[in-house]
Design a protein around this motif. Sequence first.
Motif, PDB file in Angstrom:
ATOM      1  N   TRP A 180       0.803  -1.219   0.000  1.00 18.16           N
ATOM      2  CA  TRP A 180       0.000   0.000   0.000  1.00 18.16           C
ATOM      3  C   TRP A 180       0.838   1.271   0.000  1.00 18.16           C
ATOM      4  N   SER A 181       2.162   1.127  -0.087  1.00 20.30           N
ATOM      5  CA  SER A 181       2.983   2.303  -0.370  1.00 20.30           C
ATOM      6  C   SER A 181       2.895   2.637  -1.861  1.00 20.30           C
ATOM      7  N   LYS A 182       2.334   1.694  -2.636  1.00 23.55           N
ATOM      8  CA  LYS A 182       2.079   1.877  -4.066  1.00 23.55           C
ATOM      9  C   LYS A 182       0.585   1.639  -4.311  1.00 23.55           C
ATOM     10  N   PRO A 183      -0.248   2.589  -3.913  1.00 24.21           N
ATOM     11  CA  PRO A 183      -1.699   2.355  -3.886  1.00 24.21           C
ATOM     12  C   PRO A 183      -2.371   2.241  -5.247  1.00 24.21           C
ATOM     13  N   TRP A 184      -1.696   2.669  -6.311  1.00 21.71           N
ATOM     14  CA  TRP A 184      -2.323   2.567  -7.630  1.00 21.71           C
ATOM     15  C   TRP A 184      -2.572   1.097  -7.967  1.00 21.71           C
ATOM     16  N   ALA A 185      -1.535   0.282  -7.887  1.00 14.62           N
ATOM     17  CA  ALA A 185      -1.681  -1.140  -8.195  1.00 14.62           C
ATOM     18  C   ALA A 185      -2.513  -1.850  -7.132  1.00 14.62           C
ATOM     19  N   SER A 186      -2.242  -1.548  -5.861  1.00 15.39           N
ATOM     20  CA  SER A 186      -2.960  -2.214  -4.771  1.00 15.39           C
ATOM     21  C   SER A 186      -4.444  -1.876  -4.806  1.00 15.39           C
ATOM     22  N   GLY A 187      -4.747  -0.611  -5.068  1.00 15.67           N
ATOM     23  CA  GLY A 187      -6.147  -0.204  -5.156  1.00 15.67           C
ATOM     24  C   GLY A 187      -6.860  -0.853  -6.320  1.00 15.67           C
ATOM     25  N   GLY A 188      -6.140  -0.998  -7.434  1.00 16.59           N
ATOM     26  CA  GLY A 188      -6.747  -1.633  -8.603  1.00 16.59           C
ATOM     27  C   GLY A 188      -7.118  -3.075  -8.353  1.00 16.59           C
ATOM     28  N   TYR A 232      -5.343   7.108   0.103  1.00 13.00           N
ATOM     29  CA  TYR A 232      -5.383   5.783   0.721  1.00 13.00           C
ATOM     30  C   TYR A 232      -4.042   5.098   0.469  1.00 13.00           C
ATOM     31  N   PHE A 233      -3.246   4.966   1.517  1.00 14.77           N
ATOM     32  CA  PHE A 233      -1.911   4.404   1.363  1.00 14.77           C
ATOM     33  C   PHE A 233      -1.339   4.089   2.734  1.00 14.77           C
ATOM     34  N   SER A 234      -0.161   3.481   2.741  1.00 14.48           N
ATOM     35  CA  SER A 234       0.574   3.259   3.984  1.00 14.48           C
ATOM     36  C   SER A 234       1.978   3.819   3.818  1.00 14.48           C
ATOM     37  N   GLY A 235       2.605   4.178   4.935  1.00 16.31           N
ATOM     38  CA  GLY A 235       3.961   4.710   4.874  1.00 16.31           C
ATOM     39  C   GLY A 235       3.992   6.168   4.479  1.00 16.31           C
ATOM     40  N   ASP A 236       5.077   6.564   3.821  1.00 11.88           N
ATOM     41  CA  ASP A 236       5.248   7.955   3.402  1.00 11.88           C
ATOM     42  C   ASP A 236       4.234   8.332   2.326  1.00 11.88           C
ATOM     43  N   ILE A 237       3.958   9.629   2.233  1.00 11.06           N
ATOM     44  CA  ILE A 237       3.018  10.106   1.215  1.00 11.06           C
ATOM     45  C   ILE A 237       3.595   9.826  -0.176  1.00 11.06           C
ATOM     46  N   PRO A 238       2.864   9.128  -1.027  1.00 10.35           N
ATOM     47  CA  PRO A 238       3.359   8.852  -2.387  1.00 10.35           C
ATOM     48  C   PRO A 238       3.420  10.130  -3.220  1.00 10.35           C
ATOM     49  N   ASN A 239       4.060  10.036  -4.381  1.00  7.63           N
ATOM     50  CA  ASN A 239       4.055  11.186  -5.285  1.00  7.63           C
ATOM     51  C   ASN A 239       2.630  11.456  -5.765  1.00  7.63           C
ATOM     52  N   HIS A 240       2.415  12.623  -6.340  1.00  6.52           N
ATOM     53  CA  HIS A 240       1.063  13.079  -6.668  1.00  6.52           C
ATOM     54  C   HIS A 240       0.319  12.098  -7.570  1.00  6.52           C
ATOM     55  N   GLY A 241       0.977  11.629  -8.623  1.00 13.37           N
ATOM     56  CA  GLY A 241       0.318  10.710  -9.542  1.00 13.37           C
ATOM     57  C   GLY A 241      -0.080   9.413  -8.872  1.00 13.37           C
ATOM     58  N   MET A 242       0.826   8.843  -8.097  1.00 15.93           N
ATOM     59  CA  MET A 242       0.539   7.600  -7.380  1.00 15.93           C
ATOM     60  C   MET A 242      -0.590   7.803  -6.373  1.00 15.93           C
ATOM     61  N   LEU A 243      -0.572   8.936  -5.688  1.00 16.69           N
ATOM     62  CA  LEU A 243      -1.573   9.225  -4.666  1.00 16.69           C
ATOM     63  C   LEU A 243      -2.966   9.372  -5.274  1.00 16.69           C
TER      64      LEU A 243
END
Length: 378
Positions: A180-188, A232-243
């Motif tokens: 979930w530090s990479k929410p784009w793939a995880s959310g999909g 929606y993520f875990s850890g540090d705030i992702p970059n804008h596109g990922m977020l």
Amino acid sequence: MVLPSWTNDLNEKILGFLSKLEVRLQPGRYLPCVSGVTYQGKNVSLGFSCFALKIYYMLGHWDKLENEEQKKWISYIKSFQNHHVKNNYDPIKKYAFIDTFLIDYLESFRRKISKRKLLNKIFSISNDDEFLTNSQKAIIAETKQAIASLAEIGEFSDIPYCQFPNSEKKIVEYMEKFDWSKPWASGGQTSALTVFMELEGKRKIPTKEIISLQNATSSFFESIVDSDTGGYFSGDIPNHGMLVNGAMKVLTALDWLNVPIHFPEKLIDTTLSMLPKSDGCHLVDAVYVLHRCCQRTNYKRDTIKDYFISVLDMIRLHHNKDGGFSYNISSAQKSYYGLPISKGYNESDIHGTVLLTWALSMIFQFNNSGSDWKIIKP
């Protein structure tokens, strides 16, 4: 907001482009693009059929098709559902929608990679495996795509696809396995659960059990929401596109769960802080997040209007003389789940066209422009 003149007569232009992608004598089958299509692009077809159906639906043209043509198209998509379950070693494939050409390619590619991983293991090179293979991810995504596409026109799979965790504990364990530090793939991947529960599970599993699973899914999303960004993520705030792209995936899930967005105003601020990258996914995801948040609040509508004007200028750069839209500026999408489908020529492609038609439909609705375009539920 005054819509730019290039948005006039888009129905005819987009439908004209789609007509060039139709495969003769195979109703419902479409190519990804016209000139630069590869051998692989000519042989993979489930996803492109779903994209074309969604475009017809959004433009209000599906209902104008002859009944027989509709039936053949629906049958074509349903023909991909896997009924050969006895010898399946992978339970994910049971009653899934499988484009054999795509999955065979991904599985053969994985076998080549596995040899390298074996050597890494022998020489103690650390490389943690993800718990789903690329082919499994593609099967889940394509099955969701097919089921959601059929639902737009009031159709369902022949046999309910219920290959998802069957208890609250297993739902949480499954969702926690994703990065979930990479929410784009995880959310999909996790948003697919909500489609399967709502459209498939309710046709086979007792309602009480489905509600329990949906509640567990909803609670998990609530546990990872960030009150500062609305993402929606875990850890540090992702970059804008990922977020933003990750939030988009979760918001589609919340829509199927009928759960309100947790911090819509924060998410609006986050999205408005930067224009999206100029490709099909980033553009539509930013528009979708704002579209959904605007259903909950009137916060910063004037600023959103200005943002959409800028996004329209960006989308225009993807609109081509052939009538469609390219996923990238001046370049058709080259790969689909890693499969090389085009040579990336300066032409429109079906994925770019469905995404940017969808983005436009949401902007038109926000603008109360009187357009009769419909908005899909992914």
